[in-house]
Design a protein around this motif. Structure first.
Motif, mmCIF file in Angstrom:
data_model
loop_
_atom_site.group_PDB
_atom_site.id
_atom_site.type_symbol
_atom_site.label_atom_id
_atom_site.label_comp_id
_atom_site.label_asym_id
_atom_site.label_seq_id
_atom_site.Cartn_x
_atom_site.Cartn_y
_atom_site.Cartn_z
ATOM 1 N N TRP A 182 -5.366 103.668 80.263
ATOM 2 C CA TRP A 182 -5.703 104.048 78.884
ATOM 3 C C TRP A 182 -4.482 103.954 77.969
ATOM 4 O O TRP A 182 -4.611 103.586 76.792
ATOM 5 N N ASP A 183 -3.304 104.268 78.488
ATOM 6 C CA ASP A 183 -2.062 104.206 77.717
ATOM 7 C C ASP A 183 -1.692 102.757 77.417
ATOM 8 O O ASP A 183 -1.337 102.395 76.287
ATOM 9 N N ALA A 184 -1.796 101.906 78.443
ATOM 10 C CA ALA A 184 -1.525 100.484 78.245
ATOM 11 C C ALA A 184 -2.502 99.876 77.247
ATOM 12 O O ALA A 184 -2.123 99.053 76.404
ATOM 13 N N ALA A 185 -3.774 100.274 77.328
ATOM 14 C CA ALA A 185 -4.776 99.747 76.407
ATOM 15 C C ALA A 185 -4.480 100.166 74.975
ATOM 16 O O ALA A 185 -4.546 99.352 74.043
ATOM 17 N N ALA A 186 -4.170 101.438 74.782
ATOM 18 C CA ALA A 186 -3.884 101.936 73.433
ATOM 19 C C ALA A 186 -2.628 101.289 72.866
ATOM 20 O O ALA A 186 -2.572 100.927 71.681
ATOM 21 N N ALA A 187 -1.607 101.124 73.702
ATOM 22 C CA ALA A 187 -0.368 100.490 73.245
ATOM 23 C C ALA A 187 -0.591 99.027 72.907
ATOM 24 O O ALA A 187 0.033 98.477 71.983
ATOM 25 N N SER A 188 -1.471 98.369 73.638
ATOM 26 C CA SER A 188 -1.807 96.975 73.343
ATOM 27 C C SER A 188 -2.509 96.873 72.002
ATOM 28 O O SER A 188 -2.195 95.988 71.189
ATOM 29 N N ALA A 189 -3.459 97.764 71.744
ATOM 30 C CA ALA A 189 -4.140 97.774 70.449
ATOM 31 C C ALA A 189 -3.164 98.070 69.321
ATOM 32 O O ALA A 189 -3.338 97.585 68.194
ATOM 33 N N TYR A 190 -2.132 98.844 69.616
ATOM 34 C CA TYR A 190 -1.104 99.158 68.621
ATOM 35 C C TYR A 190 -0.285 97.920 68.266
ATOM 36 O O TYR A 190 0.232 97.807 67.151
ATOM 37 N N GLY A 191 -0.137 96.997 69.211
ATOM 38 C CA GLY A 191 0.609 95.769 68.945
ATOM 39 C C GLY A 191 1.727 95.463 69.913
ATOM 40 O O GLY A 191 2.390 94.427 69.800
ATOM 41 N N PHE A 192 1.939 96.340 70.895
ATOM 42 C CA PHE A 192 2.958 96.080 71.912
ATOM 43 C C PHE A 192 2.472 95.030 72.908
ATOM 44 O O PHE A 192 1.272 94.872 73.130
ATOM 45 N N PHE A 193 3.436 94.338 73.516
ATOM 46 C CA PHE A 193 3.154 93.557 74.729
ATOM 47 C C PHE A 193 3.120 94.571 75.858
ATOM 48 O O PHE A 193 4.130 95.219 76.150
ATOM 49 N N THR A 194 1.962 94.736 76.499
ATOM 50 C CA THR A 194 1.814 95.838 77.441
ATOM 51 C C THR A 194 1.694 95.355 78.873
ATOM 52 O O THR A 194 1.035 94.360 79.168
ATOM 53 N N VAL A 195 2.323 96.116 79.746
ATOM 54 C CA VAL A 195 2.251 95.879 81.185
ATOM 55 C C VAL A 195 1.623 97.115 81.815
ATOM 56 O O VAL A 195 2.171 98.215 81.725
ATOM 57 N N TRP A 196 0.471 96.914 82.421
ATOM 58 C CA TRP A 196 -0.173 98.003 83.140
ATOM 59 C C TRP A 196 0.287 97.958 84.593
ATOM 60 O O TRP A 196 0.047 96.985 85.294
ATOM 61 N N VAL A 197 0.969 99.011 85.018
ATOM 62 C CA VAL A 197 1.450 99.109 86.389
ATOM 63 C C VAL A 197 0.328 99.748 87.212
ATOM 64 O O VAL A 197 0.244 100.961 87.358
ATOM 65 N N ASN A 198 -0.532 98.914 87.732
ATOM 66 C CA ASN A 198 -1.760 99.357 88.391
ATOM 67 C C ASN A 198 -1.499 99.560 89.885
ATOM 68 O O ASN A 198 -1.878 98.745 90.723
ATOM 69 N N ARG A 199 -0.853 100.658 90.201
ATOM 70 C CA ARG A 199 -0.440 100.921 91.578
ATOM 71 C C ARG A 199 -1.632 101.141 92.515
ATOM 72 O O ARG A 199 -1.521 100.934 93.711
ATOM 73 N N ARG A 200 -2.768 101.579 91.973
ATOM 74 C CA ARG A 200 -3.918 101.929 92.824
ATOM 75 C C ARG A 200 -4.997 100.857 92.860
ATOM 76 O O ARG A 200 -5.996 101.003 93.554
ATOM 77 N N GLY A 201 -4.814 99.776 92.107
ATOM 78 C CA GLY A 201 -5.820 98.729 92.087
ATOM 79 C C GLY A 201 -7.093 99.120 91.372
ATOM 80 O O GLY A 201 -8.188 98.684 91.743
ATOM 81 N N ASP A 202 -6.985 99.921 90.318
ATOM 82 C CA ASP A 202 -8.158 100.371 89.556
ATOM 83 C C ASP A 202 -8.692 99.265 88.650
ATOM 84 O O ASP A 202 -7.954 98.345 88.273
ATOM 85 N N PRO A 203 -9.955 99.361 88.242
ATOM 86 C CA PRO A 203 -10.490 98.426 87.246
ATOM 87 C C PRO A 203 -9.816 98.649 85.885
ATOM 88 O O PRO A 203 -9.294 99.736 85.608
ATOM 89 N N VAL A 204 -9.849 97.632 85.045
ATOM 90 C CA VAL A 204 -9.296 97.747 83.696
ATOM 91 C C VAL A 204 -10.192 98.659 82.862
ATOM 92 O O VAL A 204 -11.422 98.553 82.901
ATOM 93 N N ASP A 205 -9.594 99.575 82.106
ATOM 94 C CA ASP A 205 -10.355 100.477 81.252
ATOM 95 C C ASP A 205 -11.064 99.710 80.142
ATOM 96 O O ASP A 205 -10.506 98.766 79.575
ATOM 97 N N ARG A 206 -12.278 100.135 79.854
ATOM 98 C CA ARG A 206 -13.069 99.518 78.785
ATOM 99 C C ARG A 206 -12.708 100.177 77.454
ATOM 100 O O ARG A 206 -13.338 101.132 77.018
#
Length: 227
Positions: A182-206
């Motif tokens: 959720w943090d990576a998604a919000a930061a991406s919408a803000y305009g950052f180049f975002t890296v989601w460190v998905n340590r658990r292999g979760d699905p991408v948040d909608r």
């Protein structure tokens, strides 16, 4: 624009949030806790985040240390743990969280490449100071930014504004890494180049924003050629 500044969420991204419960469970006399520590660690983290979101929505802000204690109290009750000494030990250990093994080399590599590096976290200043010192990564960071300076938790845009105010950067010059989808998604919408460190292999948040890149740990960040 090229990336000039690499910003990292703290808890779960740089610092292992499960370490406190895991270490306490290995200590003598905590056999009962050892049987439930994974469930407690998961519930503690989930409630910590939920309480931060609810407080951001309602405007009832408090510091992250209070939220952390509230989350722990809920998790302990849910897992049938009532020992006050265990509670104090878990909180002590949370102040001294270990960094993930790849973190020091990753930060060192980014700085050697001329990048600014910093933390942007919900954590209160004292919490972040304790974790940074315990992990020994202070010399590898240009700054540690806490939401306490704006009085609202992520993903409020006022938090992400702190990066531009501190480093005089356009959002497109910022790489932001978080283990929270959720943090990576919000930061991406803000305009950052975002890296989601998905340590658990979760699905991408909608959510409206999607992470620019998904990696399994932070060692992949220093391997990025485009920065």
């Amino acid at each position: 624009m090229s990336i000039t500044t690499c910003i990292f969420d703290a808890y779960g991204t740089l610092f292992d949030v499960n370490a406190a419960a895991r270490i306490a469970a290995q200590e003598p006399g905590r056999e009962a806790f050892a049987a439930v520590w994974p469930d407690l660690a998961e519930a503690w983290r989930r409630k910590q985040l939920e309480y931060s979101w609810l407080r951001a929505i309602t405007g009832d802000h408090t510091d992250f240390w209070t939220v952390t204690q509230d989350g722990l109290d809920w998790a302990m009750e849910a897992c049938g743990q009532s020992d006050p000494d265990l509670r104090e030990r878990l909180l002590q250990l949370y102040f001294e969280l270990d960094a993930y093994p790849e973190v020091p080399d990753m930060l060192r590599d980014l700085r050697n490449r001329g990048m600014k590096t910093a933390i942007l976290s919900n954590g209160s200043p004292k919490m972040l100071e304790g974790a940074v010192n315990s992990a020994g990564i202070g010399a590898l960071l240009d700054d540690v930014l806490s939401v306490e300076s704006v009085g609202v938790f992520k993903p409020a845009s006022a938090v992400y504004d702190l990066v531009g105010a501190r480093f005089d950067t356009d959002p497109s010059q910022v790489l932001f890494a978080s283990s929270n989808g959720w943090d990576a998604a919000a930061a991406s919408a803000y305009g950052f180049f975002t890296v989601w460190v998905n340590r658990r292999g979760d699905p991408v948040d909608r959510m409206p924003g999607r992470p620019s890149l998904v990696v399994s740990d932070l060692s992949d960040v220093s391997n990025l050629k485009e920065i």
